[in-house]
Design a protein around this motif. Structure first.
Motif, PDB file in Angstrom:
ATOM      1  N   ARG A  58     -18.333 -68.036   8.456  1.00 45.23           N
ATOM      2  CA  ARG A  58     -19.513 -67.167   8.601  1.00 45.23           C
ATOM      3  C   ARG A  58     -19.564 -66.622  10.027  1.00 45.23           C
ATOM      4  NH1 ARG A  58     -22.657 -70.953   5.751  1.00 45.23           N
ATOM      5  NH2 ARG A  58     -22.577 -70.292   3.593  1.00 45.23           N
ATOM      6  N   ARG A  68     -18.771 -54.864   5.680  1.00 46.89           N
ATOM      7  CA  ARG A  68     -18.841 -56.086   6.492  1.00 46.89           C
ATOM      8  C   ARG A  68     -18.196 -57.240   5.745  1.00 46.89           C
ATOM      9  NH1 ARG A  68     -24.842 -56.049   8.930  1.00 46.89           N
ATOM     10  NH2 ARG A  68     -24.187 -58.112   9.551  1.00 46.89           N
ATOM     11  N   LYS A 116     -17.909 -61.258   4.581  1.00 51.96           N
ATOM     12  CA  LYS A 116     -18.918 -62.258   4.218  1.00 51.96           C
ATOM     13  C   LYS A 116     -18.246 -63.508   3.669  1.00 51.96           C
ATOM     14  CE  LYS A 116     -19.768 -59.914  -0.182  1.00 51.96           C
ATOM     15  NZ  LYS A 116     -20.694 -59.264  -1.052  1.00 51.96           N
ATOM     16  N   TRP A 130     -13.075 -60.340   3.398  1.00 56.72           N
ATOM     17  CA  TRP A 130     -13.078 -59.279   4.403  1.00 56.72           C
ATOM     18  C   TRP A 130     -12.145 -58.168   3.932  1.00 56.72           C
ATOM     19  CZ3 TRP A 130     -10.029 -63.529   4.515  1.00 56.72           C
ATOM     20  CH2 TRP A 130      -8.676 -63.364   4.795  1.00 56.72           C
TER      21      TRP A 130
END
Ligand SMILES: Cc1cc2nc3c(=O)[nH]c(=O)nc-3n(C[C@H](O)[C@H](O)[C@H](O)COP(=O)(O)OP(=O)(O)OC[C@H]3O[C@@H](n4cnc5c(N)ncnc54)[C@H](O)[C@@H]3O)c2cc1C
Length: 481
Positions: A95, A120, A122, A147
């Motif tokens: 994270r 983004r 995660k 990603w």
């Protein structure tokens, strides 16, 4: 000198700076190491692990450059790494890594089309991981990191489109032109001597600067030309395996076999098929002949089988092996060098005007090219083509999207092949099938279209027969060189 991705990027960068580059390639453009990559433009996440922020930032910028300039050939590639809570592969750590990755790449989508932009990263749940990768080993699975890198499935077209771009602004490039010697006067470079491998004739080209971008051959060539320097190319063998199995997920999968010191593999869902990369081993053989052994292929398949329960890959599933040599960190090592070599040979008593370059990644070739030209000519102006945009691609060459049973589509594709033979300087059938189109992926289609392609070359009957035989042989080979 050397028309792989490094030489091609040098040519483009040079012409966009107002220089007059000439690229000489002894075989076909992009036919050596550059043909054998995993076809991924890395976004640099992996470099966070070693805190190599410079490489991270560079990779993000180059990924953006490819996505902005090649929306037809590059697209975001979701990547998934299952997390089992061992070592650093924990959800909490990833994270944080995803957050840092996103912050460091805040401008990752500047100038990139909406449908090519990078979301983004995660960390996803166990259930989401199983949904994205149904064959995942679910024992102790905690979730996964998700990603995006970028995929360039038709990397051979990227090479050709880069050359078309460079040629559009005045660069020259010749394939099947082998550089054999440097012209030198008073230890200053005056150009090169090269052999035209088609006609056998010898040519002299004048140039104040010669950049040797001959990849695995760069060290030998520099030595032959009197370019003294410390060694920069200890060869390391790298390979990818294309299987006949469908991809296991829409994501590229970062998997590590459950054995001590096991490497992390990337399973690329290449055109819906399972493409496994990348195996590495030290290489002590000749640079001309990089090839994998049966044991190396089996060991890679064993690793993948151990990572994906029930997959049971065997050598019979292997359709093609892509192998090449890359610069290692040291002698007899499989570990890759972490930075490109840019060698000005005049600094160690060699000829003034001779520079050698050798990089590690397709992804960062443009950056290395720009850095080299800055070093040799001064930073005249930023490269990258903002003021000299890429010309519109004449045709998309994805044969999988063509309905060959439709007469009109069939006819248009065939006419396109004729234009391509005229415009992109293929010298033989294999150049067209492997390095101008994706026809090599469908051998039956390639062989069906081959006589028509021969007509575009206007060869005599005996040459035509020889070309068809050579193509048949090349298509049947299990490796790409
Ligand atoms: C298995 C594998 C997977 C990879 N995966 C990725 C990936 O997913 N992403 C990534 O970014 N990178 C990847 N790479 C790395 C990348 O492919 C290489 O860094 C890059 O292709 C090297 O390009 P190059 O131009 O230096 O070499 P090459 O492509 O080998 O080009 C050198 C050229 O010089 C020519 N030449 C040699 N001698 C002469 C002469 N005398 N005269 C004229 N020409 C000459 C050769 O014919 C050749 O075409 C991978 C590499 C391998 C092997």
């Amino acid at each position: 000198m050397g028309g792989g991705i490094y030489g091609v990027m040098l040519t483009l960068e040079a012409v966009l700076r107002g220089l007059r580059p000439l690229l000489l390639e002894r075989h076909d453009f992009g036919g050596a190491t550059s043909f054998n990559s995993l076809r991924i433009v890395h976004g640099g996440l992996r470099y966070l692990q070693t805190l190599d922020l410079k490489r991270h930032v560079e990779s993000v910028q180059e990924r953006r450059w490819f996505l902005a300039n090649f929306p037809d050939l590059a697209s975001p590639l979701p990547c998934l790494m299952p997390l089992y809570g061992k070592g650093v592969r924990r959800k909490s750590i990833f994270r944080a890594a995803m957050l840092i990755n996103d912050l460091l790449s805040i401008n990752r989508n500047d100038g990139v089309r909406e449908d090519r932009s990078i979301p983004r990263g995660k960390v996803i749940s166990k259930a989401e991981t199983v949904a994205a990768f149904p064959d995942v080993d679910a024992t102790n699975l905690q979730g996964a990191a998700l990603w995006h890198d970028a995929a360039i499935p038709d990397s051979q077209r990227v090479v050709m489109e880069l050359l078309r771009w460079a040629a559009h602004y005045g660069a020259d490039a010749a394939n099947y032109m082998q550089v054999s010697a440097l012209s030198i006067k008073d230890n200053v470079v005056g150009g090169v001597v090269a052999q035209d491998r088609e006609s056998g004739s010898e040519w002299s080209f004048r140039a104040p600067v010669v950049i040797n971008s001959a990849g695995p051959w760069s060290e030998d060539m520099a030595e032959k030309m009197g370019g003294k320097a410390d060694r920069w190319f200890w060869p390391s063998l790298a390979w990818n395996i294309l299987t006949d199995k469908p991809a296991l997920s829409e994501c590229a999968l970062a998997l590590t076999p459950p054995r001590a010191g096991g490497p992390t593999y990337f399973l690329h869902p290449w055109k819906g098929r399972l493409l496994i990369g990348t195996g590495h081993a030290p290489w002590n053989g000749a640079v001309d002949n990089p090839s994998t052994s049966g044991e190396q292929i089996e060991a890679t398949l064993d690793d993948i089988n151990a990572s994906v329960p029930g997959l049971a890959l065997t050598p019979a599933n292997v359709e093609r092996v892509f192998a090449g040599l890359l610069p290692a960190a040291g002698p007899h090592s499989a570990r890759l060098s972490t930075k490109p070599a840019v060698v000005d040979h005049s600094k160690s008593g060699g000829p003034r005007g001779l520079v050698s370059i050798c990089g590690v990644k397709f992804t960062t070739a443009r950056r290395v090219a720009a850095h080299t030209l800055d070093k040799v000519f001064g930073a005249k102006r930023a490269g990258g083509g903002s003021g000299s945009p890429r010309p519109h691609a004449a045709q998309a060459w994805q044969s999988g999207t063509v309905d060959f049973s439709d007469d009109g589509a069939n006819q248009r594709y065939r006419e396109g092949l004729g234009r391509l033979v005229a415009d992109e300087s293929p010298m033989n059938l294999r150049d067209v099938v492997f390095r101008r189109t994706d026809l090599w992926e469908s051998p039956d289609l390639a062989l069906r279209l081959a006589p028509k392609i021969c007509d575009s070359f206007a060869w005599r009957e005996d040459r035509k027969e020889a070309e068809l035989a050579a193509l048949g042989e090349e298509l049947a080979r299990p490796d790409s060189r």
